[in-house]
Design a protein around this motif. Structure first.
Motif, PDB file in Angstrom:
ATOM      1  N   ILE A  27       0.896  -1.305  -0.140  1.00 51.31           N
ATOM      2  CA  ILE A  27       0.357   0.153  -0.041  1.00 51.31           C
ATOM      3  C   ILE A  27       1.177   0.831   0.023  1.00 51.31           C
ATOM      4  CG2 ILE A  27      -1.836   0.874   1.095  1.00 51.31           C
ATOM      5  CD1 ILE A  27      -2.528  -1.134   2.349  1.00 51.31           C
ATOM      6  N   ASN A  28       0.651   1.849  -0.792  1.00 52.06           N
ATOM      7  CA  ASN A  28       1.559   3.034  -0.746  1.00 52.06           C
ATOM      8  C   ASN A  28       1.391   4.543   0.280  1.00 52.06           C
ATOM      9  OD1 ASN A  28       2.331   6.159  -2.977  1.00 52.06           O
ATOM     10  ND2 ASN A  28       4.120   5.286  -2.430  1.00 52.06           N
ATOM     11  N   VAL A  29       1.283   4.792   1.058  1.00 48.21           N
ATOM     12  CA  VAL A  29       2.077   5.674   1.788  1.00 48.21           C
ATOM     13  C   VAL A  29       3.250   6.663   2.113  1.00 48.21           C
ATOM     14  CG1 VAL A  29       0.854   6.506   4.409  1.00 48.21           C
ATOM     15  CG2 VAL A  29       0.098   4.943   3.633  1.00 48.21           C
ATOM     16  N   PRO A  30       3.103   7.726   1.215  1.00 50.01           N
ATOM     17  CA  PRO A  30       4.178   8.932   0.299  1.00 50.01           C
ATOM     18  C   PRO A  30       4.844   9.081   2.151  1.00 50.01           C
ATOM     19  CG  PRO A  30       2.999   9.286  -0.390  1.00 50.01           C
ATOM     20  CD  PRO A  30       1.749   8.105   0.248  1.00 50.01           C
ATOM     21  N   LEU A  31       6.131   8.752   2.180  1.00 45.85           N
ATOM     22  CA  LEU A  31       6.276   9.610   3.896  1.00 45.85           C
ATOM     23  C   LEU A  31       6.469  10.702   3.744  1.00 45.85           C
ATOM     24  CD1 LEU A  31       8.587   8.871   5.656  1.00 45.85           C
ATOM     25  CD2 LEU A  31      10.136   9.628   4.387  1.00 45.85           C
ATOM     26  N   ALA A  32       5.838  12.099   2.874  1.00 42.89           N
ATOM     27  CA  ALA A  32       5.780  12.863   2.874  1.00 42.89           C
ATOM     28  C   ALA A  32       4.111  13.318   3.255  1.00 42.89           C
ATOM     29  CB  ALA A  32       5.890  13.723   1.519  1.00 42.89           C
ATOM     30  N   LEU A  33       3.827  12.097   3.018  1.00 43.43           N
ATOM     31  CA  LEU A  33       2.336  12.535   3.534  1.00 43.43           C
ATOM     32  C   LEU A  33       2.043  11.715   4.398  1.00 43.43           C
ATOM     33  CD1 LEU A  33       0.375  12.071  -0.240  1.00 43.43           C
ATOM     34  CD2 LEU A  33       0.968  14.049   1.278  1.00 43.43           C
ATOM     35  N   LEU A  34       2.848  11.002   5.421  1.00 46.30           N
ATOM     36  CA  LEU A  34       2.711   9.963   6.449  1.00 46.30           C
ATOM     37  C   LEU A  34       2.182  10.385   7.610  1.00 46.30           C
ATOM     38  CD1 LEU A  34       3.178   6.670   7.279  1.00 46.30           C
ATOM     39  CD2 LEU A  34       5.425   7.185   8.039  1.00 46.30           C
ATOM     40  N   VAL A  35       2.699  11.386   8.322  1.00 48.79           N
ATOM     41  CA  VAL A  35       2.491  11.903   9.128  1.00 48.79           C
ATOM     42  C   VAL A  35       0.784  12.161   9.623  1.00 48.79           C
ATOM     43  CG1 VAL A  35       2.213  14.603  10.756  1.00 48.79           C
ATOM     44  CG2 VAL A  35       4.111  13.371   9.806  1.00 48.79           C
ATOM     45  N   GLU A  36      -0.140  13.390   7.802  1.00 53.88           N
ATOM     46  CA  GLU A  36      -1.212  13.711   8.062  1.00 53.88           C
ATOM     47  C   GLU A  36      -2.377  12.136   7.945  1.00 53.88           C
ATOM     48  OE1 GLU A  36      -1.742  15.205   3.515  1.00 53.88           O
ATOM     49  OE2 GLU A  36      -0.236  15.916   4.700  1.00 53.88           O
ATOM     50  N   CYS A  37      -1.590  11.023   7.528  1.00 57.67           N
ATOM     51  CA  CYS A  37      -2.396   9.730   7.227  1.00 57.67           C
ATOM     52  C   CYS A  37      -2.377   8.748   7.918  1.00 57.67           C
ATOM     53  CB  CYS A  37      -1.528   8.757   5.819  1.00 57.67           C
ATOM     54  SG  CYS A  37      -1.243   9.505   4.427  1.00 57.67           S
ATOM     55  N   ILE A  38      -1.426   9.542   9.485  1.00 53.49           N
ATOM     56  CA  ILE A  38      -1.554   8.884  10.730  1.00 53.49           C
ATOM     57  C   ILE A  38      -2.772   8.686  10.855  1.00 53.49           C
ATOM     58  CG2 ILE A  38      -1.153   8.406  13.629  1.00 53.49           C
ATOM     59  CD1 ILE A  38       2.162   9.752  12.396  1.00 53.49           C
ATOM     60  N   PRO A  39      -4.090   9.492  11.549  1.00 52.01           N
ATOM     61  CA  PRO A  39      -5.008   9.162  11.525  1.00 52.01           C
ATOM     62  C   PRO A  39      -5.928   7.816  10.983  1.00 52.01           C
ATOM     63  CG  PRO A  39      -4.487  11.057  12.027  1.00 52.01           C
ATOM     64  CD  PRO A  39      -3.667  10.509  11.115  1.00 52.01           C
ATOM     65  N   GLU A  40      -5.612   7.660   9.600  1.00 50.67           N
ATOM     66  CA  GLU A  40      -6.442   6.795   8.824  1.00 50.67           C
ATOM     67  C   GLU A  40      -5.735   5.596   8.968  1.00 50.67           C
ATOM     68  OE1 GLU A  40      -6.766   7.837   4.580  1.00 50.67           O
ATOM     69  OE2 GLU A  40      -6.459   9.993   4.817  1.00 50.67           O
ATOM     70  N   LEU A  41      -4.782   5.534   9.493  1.00 54.42           N
ATOM     71  CA  LEU A  41      -4.038   4.208   9.721  1.00 54.42           C
ATOM     72  C   LEU A  41      -3.828   2.897  11.228  1.00 54.42           C
ATOM     73  CD1 LEU A  41      -0.926   5.232   7.941  1.00 54.42           C
ATOM     74  CD2 LEU A  41      -2.069   3.734   6.639  1.00 54.42           C
ATOM     75  N   VAL A  42      -4.371   3.926  11.877  1.00 54.12           N
ATOM     76  CA  VAL A  42      -4.957   3.924  12.758  1.00 54.12           C
ATOM     77  C   VAL A  42      -4.573   2.326  13.387  1.00 54.12           C
ATOM     78  CG1 VAL A  42      -6.142   4.410  15.653  1.00 54.12           C
ATOM     79  CG2 VAL A  42      -5.361   6.360  14.011  1.00 54.12           C
ATOM     80  N   SER A  43      -6.439   1.913  12.328  1.00 58.48           N
ATOM     81  CA  SER A  43      -6.834   0.838  12.462  1.00 58.48           C
ATOM     82  C   SER A  43      -5.454  -0.237  12.170  1.00 58.48           C
ATOM     83  CB  SER A  43      -7.955   0.497  11.845  1.00 58.48           C
ATOM     84  OG  SER A  43      -7.527   0.878  10.440  1.00 58.48           O
ATOM     85  N   LEU A  44      -4.281   0.243  11.789  1.00 63.44           N
ATOM     86  CA  LEU A  44      -3.389  -1.366  11.385  1.00 63.44           C
ATOM     87  C   LEU A  44      -2.192  -0.476  12.738  1.00 63.44           C
ATOM     88  CD1 LEU A  44      -2.594  -0.052   8.310  1.00 63.44           C
ATOM     89  CD2 LEU A  44      -4.046  -1.884   8.316  1.00 63.44           C
ATOM     90  N   ARG A  45      -3.002  -0.429  14.058  1.00 59.41           N
ATOM     91  CA  ARG A  45      -1.732  -0.207  14.672  1.00 59.41           C
ATOM     92  C   ARG A  45      -1.703  -1.527  15.847  1.00 59.41           C
ATOM     93  NH1 ARG A  45      -3.744   4.731  18.000  1.00 59.41           N
ATOM     94  NH2 ARG A  45      -2.021   6.492  16.524  1.00 59.41           N
ATOM     95  N   THR A  46      -2.322  -2.598  15.006  1.00 53.58           N
ATOM     96  CA  THR A  46      -2.499  -4.030  15.953  1.00 53.58           C
ATOM     97  C   THR A  46      -2.296  -4.588  14.993  1.00 53.58           C
ATOM     98  OG1 THR A  46      -4.408  -4.453  15.619  1.00 53.58           O
ATOM     99  CG2 THR A  46      -3.809  -3.793  17.461  1.00 53.58           C
ATOM    100  N   ARG A  47      -1.725  -4.169  14.021  1.00 58.44           N
ATOM    101  CA  ARG A  47      -1.527  -5.869  13.037  1.00 58.44           C
ATOM    102  C   ARG A  47       0.006  -5.475  12.875  1.00 58.44           C
ATOM    103  NH1 ARG A  47      -5.007  -5.587   8.586  1.00 58.44           N
ATOM    104  NH2 ARG A  47      -4.055  -7.794   7.538  1.00 58.44           N
ATOM    105  N   ARG A  48       1.191  -6.387  12.500  1.00 60.67           N
ATOM    106  CA  ARG A  48       2.144  -6.149  11.448  1.00 60.67           C
ATOM    107  C   ARG A  48       2.670  -5.322  10.719  1.00 60.67           C
ATOM    108  NH1 ARG A  48       1.912 -11.877  13.551  1.00 60.67           N
ATOM    109  NH2 ARG A  48       1.685 -12.392  11.602  1.00 60.67           N
ATOM    110  N   LEU A  49       3.108  -4.756  10.899  1.00 55.44           N
ATOM    111  CA  LEU A  49       3.309  -3.713   9.518  1.00 55.44           C
ATOM    112  C   LEU A  49       5.017  -3.793   9.212  1.00 55.44           C
ATOM    113  CD1 LEU A  49       2.134  -0.229  10.738  1.00 55.44           C
ATOM    114  CD2 LEU A  49       1.330  -2.129   8.995  1.00 55.44           C
TER     115      LEU A  49
END
Length: 122
Positions: free
Chosen positions: A55-77
């Motif tokens: 899944i593409n999450v560019p580093l430049a956008l990562l901080v602003e995408c963190i709220p959208e990624l919260v559901s992945l906190r319990t997954r292995r990344l």
């Protein structure tokens, strides 16, 4: 520290996963998520290709995408970039945001490609 929240894949000393280990694990581990932090152009049309499940999450956008990624906190990344440098920066940011099970692909897509592992080309 050999196993990190179900992630015996991760090298405890540097937080990376070897390409060989990821290649064996990826098809069998449905809990594993690959985030590619390269820019969209590099991800979609770069010469190194991309991991088929990434899944593409560019580093430049990562901080602003963190709220959208919260559901992945319990997954292995596993975070991926060209060589591993940007993936490590992204991993630090995710860990600071509460993501505990984060590794980076050692050597990035450059090493993955050099070893001849499966990838999706543009």
């Amino acid at each position: 520290m050999g196993s990190i929240i179900g992630f015996p894949l991760r090298d405890a000393t540097d937080g990376t996963i070897a390409p060989q280990v990821l290649c064996r694990t990826l098809p069998r581990d449905s809990d594993l998520i690959v985030l590619d932090v390269r820019g969209m152009r590099e991800f979609f049309s770069g010469p190194l290709g991309r991991l088929p499940t990434a899944i593409n999450v560019p580093l430049a956008l990562l901080v602003e995408c963190i709220p959208e990624l919260v559901s992945l906190r319990t997954r292995r990344l596993v975070l991926v970039c060209n060589t591993g440098t940007h993936a490590e920066r992204a991993a630090r940011r995710l860990r600071m945001a509460g993501f505990r099970d984060v590794a980076t692909l050692r050597g990035g897509m450059a090493l993955w490609t050099r070893l001849g592992y499966p990838r999706q080309l543009p």
